[in-house]
Write an enzyme that holds these catalytic residues in place. Structure first.
Site, mmCIF file in Angstrom:
data_model
loop_
_atom_site.group_PDB
_atom_site.id
_atom_site.type_symbol
_atom_site.label_atom_id
_atom_site.label_comp_id
_atom_site.label_asym_id
_atom_site.label_seq_id
_atom_site.Cartn_x
_atom_site.Cartn_y
_atom_site.Cartn_z
ATOM 1 N N GLY A 105 0.823 -1.216 0.000
ATOM 2 C CA GLY A 105 0.000 0.000 0.000
ATOM 3 C C GLY A 105 0.853 1.260 0.000
ATOM 4 O O GLY A 105 0.457 2.305 0.506
ATOM 5 N N GLY A 107 1.591 2.881 -2.620
ATOM 6 C CA GLY A 107 1.193 3.754 -3.738
ATOM 7 C C GLY A 107 1.887 3.414 -5.035
ATOM 8 O O GLY A 107 2.250 4.324 -5.797
ATOM 9 N N SER A 108 2.057 2.134 -5.328
ATOM 10 C CA SER A 108 2.767 1.764 -6.559
ATOM 11 C C SER A 108 1.999 2.214 -7.805
ATOM 12 O O SER A 108 2.612 2.621 -8.787
ATOM 13 C CB SER A 108 3.027 0.255 -6.606
ATOM 14 O OG SER A 108 1.834 -0.455 -6.391
ATOM 15 N N ASP A 152 -1.557 10.493 -3.081
ATOM 16 C CA ASP A 152 -0.443 9.621 -3.464
ATOM 17 C C ASP A 152 0.236 10.129 -4.741
ATOM 18 O O ASP A 152 1.457 10.063 -4.877
ATOM 19 C CB ASP A 152 -0.929 8.166 -3.617
ATOM 20 C CG ASP A 152 -2.312 8.059 -4.253
ATOM 21 O OD1 ASP A 152 -2.847 9.091 -4.718
ATOM 22 O OD2 ASP A 152 -2.855 6.940 -4.288
HETATM 23 O O1 PMV Z 1 -4.907 2.649 0.492
HETATM 24 P P1 PMV Z 1 -3.957 3.768 0.398
HETATM 25 O O2 PMV Z 1 -2.740 3.546 1.177
HETATM 26 O O3 PMV Z 1 -3.706 4.214 -1.002
HETATM 27 O O4 PMV Z 1 -4.619 5.018 1.124
HETATM 28 C C1 PMV Z 1 -5.880 5.457 0.834
HETATM 29 C C2 PMV Z 1 -6.110 6.735 1.588
HETATM 30 C C3 PMV Z 1 -7.527 7.226 1.489
HETATM 31 O O5 PMV Z 1 -7.598 8.475 2.155
HETATM 32 C C4 PMV Z 1 -8.471 6.278 2.183
HETATM 33 C C5 PMV Z 1 -7.969 7.385 0.049
HETATM 34 C C6 PMV Z 1 -7.405 8.577 -0.678
HETATM 35 O O6 PMV Z 1 -7.335 8.510 -1.918
HETATM 36 O O7 PMV Z 1 -7.051 9.579 -0.052
#
Ligand code: PMV
Length: 320
Positions: A105, A107-108, A152
């Site tokens: 998780g 952000g790849s 991300d």
């Molecule tokens: O699942 P991840 O690590 O990409 O995180 C998502 C974070 C959220 O706030 C739930 C979604 C977003 O796009 O901000």
């Protein structure tokens, strides 16, 4: 040949609330994704992504609009969007390489999207600004996932530690050096899109309650932003615990995350919380340096995997 790399990310504060107009704080990590692109003389686009077991996935550029396997979707949609925006076309050879597993998780998907667009902009000499790169990469991610704040994408581009508001409405670097974080991986892959949709549905059903939670999360983010530049880690750890309580009340935590969070705090961390969508992936703990080994051991003993990371990594860059 053009090679570009971009960092992965860790959400520190503001998870989920940032999808709904609130701010978050995110840091870039030293695990990077890279993409190499070469022009070809024919009309073929060939992708190699060894970590995802993709070998010579080849299409003609007329087929960019068709459905493709999820492993190549971000790269191919980024190319399609770039060709459309700049009215160019070319056969391409693409190779991706990741220093981290897509299951953490980190952000790849957004990092590979940013790398692909940046490499294309070098190759076709389009001189994209960072904001133009953000807008096209964010559009690409939304075309595929349908949901997401873009935090991300911003981290992959700008790097460092950022204060970020939904859709890039506000992106501000936060001045801080290394953050004394420990990252514990639960071993479970989170399904971000499903969790984001679940929170969205909850918001539609109970607007007052959920807006109230988001409002409290926003206050925590604003307070952290002020404290972080002064390195008030003890206070920031306390704010992490407060943020986690609110995430818990959104029902997106899990017993594995809660377990790693509680053993970290018992082992001397100032605070700990899940990072990202919840349901799995990683948790983060903030601890004084002298407690780092104890906290790491506690996470491993509780069944988690400690992932060594450095925060504040550099944003997207062209490699020699
Ligand atoms: O699942 P991840 O690590 O990409 O995180 C998502 C974070 C959220 O706030 C739930 C979604 C977003 O796009 O901000």
């Amino acid at each position: 040949m053009t090679k570009v790399s971009a960092p992965g990310k860790l959400m520190l504060f503001g998870d989920h609330a940032v999808v709904h107009g609130r701010p978050c704080i995110v840091t870039a990590v030293n695990h990077r994704m890279s993409v190499e692109i070469d022009k070809r003389k024919d009309n073929k686009i060939t992708v190699n992504a060894p970590e995802l077991k993709i070998e010579d996935y080849s299409i003609s550029f007329e087929d960019l609009n068709k459905e493709h396997p999820k492993e190549v979707r971000f790269v191919l949609t980024a190319i399609k969007n770039f060709f459309e925006k700049y009215n160019v076309k070319s056969g391409l050879n693409i190779k991706t390489k990741s220093e981290f597993s897509s299951k953490f998780g980190f952000g790849s998907s957004s990092a590979v999207t940013v790398c692909t667009l940046k490499a294309l902009s070098e190759l076709f000499d389009t001189k994209m600004t960072e904001k133009e790169l953000f807008d096209l990469a964010y559009k690409t991610v939304l075309d595929i996932q349908g949901v997401g704040s873009g935090f991300d994408v911003a981290t992959a581009i700008y790097g460092g530690t950022l204060y970020f508001v939904t859709g890039g409405k506000n992106i501000k670097p936060i001045k801080v050096n290394e953050i004394p974080l420990i990252v514990g991986y639960t071993g479970i892959k989170a399904d971000t899109a499903t969790l984001v949709k679940m929170v969205g549905e909850n918001l539609r059903n109970n607007p007052e309650k959920i807006h109230n939670i988001f409002g409290k999360i926003k206050n925590i983010v604003e307070e952290t932003k002020n404290e972080i530049e002064n390195k008030n880690w003890k206070i920031i750890g306390y704010l992490m615990n407060k943020n986690q309580e609110l995430l818990r009340s959104l029902n997106i935590s899990s017993k594995e995350l809660e377990n790693l969070i509680s053993v970290s705090i018992n082992a001397g961390a100032y605070g700990a919380k899940l990072s990202g969508a919840g349901g799995g992936d990683c948790m983060i703990a903030l601890a004084p340096e002298e407690k780092h080994e104890t906290v790491k051991k506690a996470i491993e003993q509780a069944g988690g995997t400690v992932i060594p990371v450095e925060t504040n990594a550099e944003g997207v860059r062209v490699e020699d």
